[in-house]
Design a protein around this motif. Sequence first.
Motif, PDB file in Angstrom:
ATOM      1  N   GLU A 146      23.075  25.752   9.155  1.00  0.00           N
ATOM      2  CA  GLU A 146      21.966  24.843   8.865  1.00  0.00           C
ATOM      3  C   GLU A 146      22.404  23.392   9.089  1.00  0.00           C
ATOM      4  O   GLU A 146      21.691  22.590   9.694  1.00  0.00           O
ATOM      5  CB  GLU A 146      21.511  25.045   7.415  1.00  0.00           C
ATOM      6  N   LEU A 147      23.590  23.064   8.580  1.00  0.00           N
ATOM      7  CA  LEU A 147      24.117  21.719   8.775  1.00  0.00           C
ATOM      8  C   LEU A 147      24.363  21.449  10.255  1.00  0.00           C
ATOM      9  O   LEU A 147      24.027  20.377  10.777  1.00  0.00           O
ATOM     10  CB  LEU A 147      25.407  21.537   7.985  1.00  0.00           C
ATOM     11  N   VAL A 153      25.837  34.115   3.623  1.00  0.00           N
ATOM     12  CA  VAL A 153      25.115  32.968   3.075  1.00  0.00           C
ATOM     13  C   VAL A 153      25.860  31.681   3.398  1.00  0.00           C
ATOM     14  O   VAL A 153      25.256  30.681   3.800  1.00  0.00           O
ATOM     15  CB  VAL A 153      24.911  33.126   1.553  1.00  0.00           C
ATOM     16  N   ARG A 154      27.184  31.691   3.269  1.00  0.00           N
ATOM     17  CA  ARG A 154      27.963  30.490   3.594  1.00  0.00           C
ATOM     18  C   ARG A 154      27.866  30.153   5.074  1.00  0.00           C
ATOM     19  O   ARG A 154      27.754  28.987   5.457  1.00  0.00           O
ATOM     20  CB  ARG A 154      29.433  30.672   3.190  1.00  0.00           C
ATOM     21  N   ARG A 155      27.896  31.194   5.924  1.00  0.00           N
ATOM     22  CA  ARG A 155      27.779  30.943   7.362  1.00  0.00           C
ATOM     23  C   ARG A 155      26.411  30.372   7.708  1.00  0.00           C
ATOM     24  O   ARG A 155      26.290  29.453   8.520  1.00  0.00           O
ATOM     25  CB  ARG A 155      28.025  32.233   8.153  1.00  0.00           C
ATOM     26  N   TYR A 185      32.886  26.924   1.548  1.00  0.00           N
ATOM     27  CA  TYR A 185      31.703  26.390   2.217  1.00  0.00           C
ATOM     28  C   TYR A 185      31.892  24.928   2.590  1.00  0.00           C
ATOM     29  O   TYR A 185      31.569  24.508   3.705  1.00  0.00           O
ATOM     30  CB  TYR A 185      30.454  26.547   1.350  1.00  0.00           C
ATOM     31  N   ILE A 186      32.395  24.129   1.658  1.00  0.00           N
ATOM     32  CA  ILE A 186      32.583  22.698   1.923  1.00  0.00           C
ATOM     33  C   ILE A 186      33.480  22.498   3.135  1.00  0.00           C
ATOM     34  O   ILE A 186      33.165  21.719   4.047  1.00  0.00           O
ATOM     35  CB  ILE A 186      33.157  21.988   0.686  1.00  0.00           C
ATOM     36  N   ARG A 223      33.950  20.855   8.672  1.00  0.00           N
ATOM     37  CA  ARG A 223      34.574  21.122   9.973  1.00  0.00           C
ATOM     38  C   ARG A 223      33.525  21.194  11.076  1.00  0.00           C
ATOM     39  O   ARG A 223      33.694  20.600  12.142  1.00  0.00           O
ATOM     40  CB  ARG A 223      35.366  22.430   9.925  1.00  0.00           C
ATOM     41  N   ARG A 224      32.438  21.891  10.820  1.00  0.00           N
ATOM     42  CA  ARG A 224      31.392  22.041  11.845  1.00  0.00           C
ATOM     43  C   ARG A 224      30.718  20.714  12.152  1.00  0.00           C
ATOM     44  O   ARG A 224      30.439  20.401  13.313  1.00  0.00           O
ATOM     45  CB  ARG A 224      30.356  23.067  11.389  1.00  0.00           C
ATOM     46  N   ALA A 225      30.420  19.938  11.117  1.00  0.00           N
ATOM     47  CA  ALA A 225      29.761  18.646  11.341  1.00  0.00           C
ATOM     48  C   ALA A 225      30.646  17.730  12.171  1.00  0.00           C
ATOM     49  O   ALA A 225      30.183  17.087  13.119  1.00  0.00           O
ATOM     50  CB  ALA A 225      29.413  17.994  10.011  1.00  0.00           C
ATOM     51  N   LYS A 226      31.921  17.656  11.847  1.00  0.00           N
ATOM     52  CA  LYS A 226      32.824  16.749  12.561  1.00  0.00           C
ATOM     53  C   LYS A 226      33.146  17.245  13.966  1.00  0.00           C
ATOM     54  O   LYS A 226      33.447  16.430  14.853  1.00  0.00           O
ATOM     55  CB  LYS A 226      34.098  16.541  11.748  1.00  0.00           C
ATOM     56  N   ALA A 227      33.082  18.560  14.178  1.00  0.00           N
ATOM     57  CA  ALA A 227      33.300  19.082  15.524  1.00  0.00           C
ATOM     58  C   ALA A 227      32.200  18.623  16.465  1.00  0.00           C
ATOM     59  O   ALA A 227      32.441  18.361  17.650  1.00  0.00           O
ATOM     60  CB  ALA A 227      33.367  20.608  15.495  1.00  0.00           C
TER      61      ALA A 227
END
Length: 628
Positions: free
Chosen positions: A416-417, A409-411, A450-451, A456-460
């Motif tokens: 999604e983001l 679920v966290r992944r 999750y946060i 991390r994914r958004a900034k990558a």
Amino acid sequence: MPRRRPLLPALAALAALALVPSTAAAQSSGLSTDARYENGPTGRYLVGGQWLLRMDPKFDGQRQGFQSQTSTDGWTPISVPHAWNATDESETSFMGTVGWYRKDFKLPSGNRRFSWVMRFESVNYRSRIYLNGKLIGQNRGAYLPFEIRLPPSVLKRGGATNRLVVRVDSRRFSTDFPPSGLSVTGAPTGGWWNYGGLLREVYLRRIDGIDFSTAVVRPDLPCGTCDASLTYRATLRNYGERARRVTVRGKLGSRTINVGTVTVGPKKFATLQRRVGVRNPRVWDVGKPSLYDTTLTATSGGRTLQRFRNRTGIRSIKVANGELFLNGKRLNYRGFGLHEDSKDRGFAIDNATRDQQIAWAQEAGATLLRSHYPLHPHYYERLDELGMLAWVEVPVYAVKTQYLKQALVRRLAARELESAVLTNQNHPSIITWSIGNELSARPGPVQGSYIAEAVRRAKAIDPSRPVGYAVAGYPAAGCQPEYKPLDVIGINEYFGWYPGPNGQIADRELLSDYLDSVRACYGDKAIVITEFGAEANRDGPVEEKGTYLHQQDFVNYHLGVYASKPWLSGAVWWGLQEFRVRPGWEGGNPRPEPPIHQKGVVRFDGSKKPAFFDLQRLFKATTQVAAR
């Protein structure tokens, strides 16, 4: 002679669907180049005209509304976008069901060098896509686009008719975004109305061997009066069976930028990137939306294979000393939350409706829009053009910790983001990526995990924008170390409207001290009010909740408190226009009209409540972007 194995039930049903004789209207493809938004790859055909819908008889669902219109073979003519429960406000409607969409089409060209992709802008919620009786793909989620390649071995060319069938399952579960389920009293729960169907448009995309998998033009503006730079980044995908040497060029207004040349292997990907300087740039700003044409073009052997239309605004959005800055100028925006909804179409609204919502927001003096999910691309294109801002959020709303603790679920939430950023990152209007809304107000290691991963994914993908999160505002929440990775904290505060846990927000006089405590907790982060609001649906005394006078008083009091906090970076009234939430919704109003969310200051019918004009007066009196 060997016995033939029986088909699986689902495949057997699809085989039967493929054999249903096509009507003359269904055979008319209805394809056009009339796209509903401008940016993105060329070669798009809107799959319009007549579609057919049939509700699955195995599931309790919205069949009654179609019985009088249904043809003899069980299919109902409809047009897409479409919500099959657009006007059904029953509990059964909200809980979801399964429907089948069917579309017959012919390819615009039979040339075998072309590959074809079907793009779905938003399907709620689980979908399976069949072409000519064969399952070719599936997807889970809503509010974001996905694409399915049409396999050459299944696709019919040469003027033959193809049959597209889409199975849509709108039932929601506790691990979905947003989650759905039942309360302890057995009432359905969910963040907003669960509309089922092909909720946004569908496109057929032509690919001439090479496609842009991603195409990004990212500005870097060190200061409001500095020279700037633009980074062009293109990832190419080769759909062909042989390697191709491809050159990518970009536009910068009238200037041509040679991004580079690369050999892309068969069925492979390759990325090109180039950074260029821009002297004395025309800066994109609130109310002053300077845009550059930065379209990217891929060529090979002297032929243009693909073009990605794009317009970019050169601007910077940063957090410094706990405040938001646009082009080096301090922000204190005022805005509205909204949902895509209408009385007759449900979620499946058109651009005229979207433009009307934006016009109301502008009329009220707002400079920002926020939703609980990524909006249709037309919104962001118009905000780009008008010089308005956007807070883009993924629908990771109120997911209970017992489900968020599941690694999958966290992944999925972080993915999604990631998808929202990849889809929308070229819009200068977007100033914050939000990872969700109102998870547990007392986060622990699960939410912290999750946060951290979502940030991390958004900034990558996009290091140029801050990442935020909207939290439920309660004094007892205290300071939370799990919020450390965030740049922006959004506070959903309803002091004086809802009582909150143990009545801790019932007294609006506690709001000022609470906001000061939030500032003390997160001094290095920008603090914004992501929600405040009160329901109103009738005349009555100011002391009575649910009256227009009470809503007006709520507006004036809360905005008055915000004005006393010079460190606040913005505030958003929830919401602009009324929308459907869920059966039994009361929203704190002692005389509610479920399922309508009535905190909106524009009614469902488009008329304005008195509080609209209070917001207008106070929004326009606020300096939302500081002078340089």
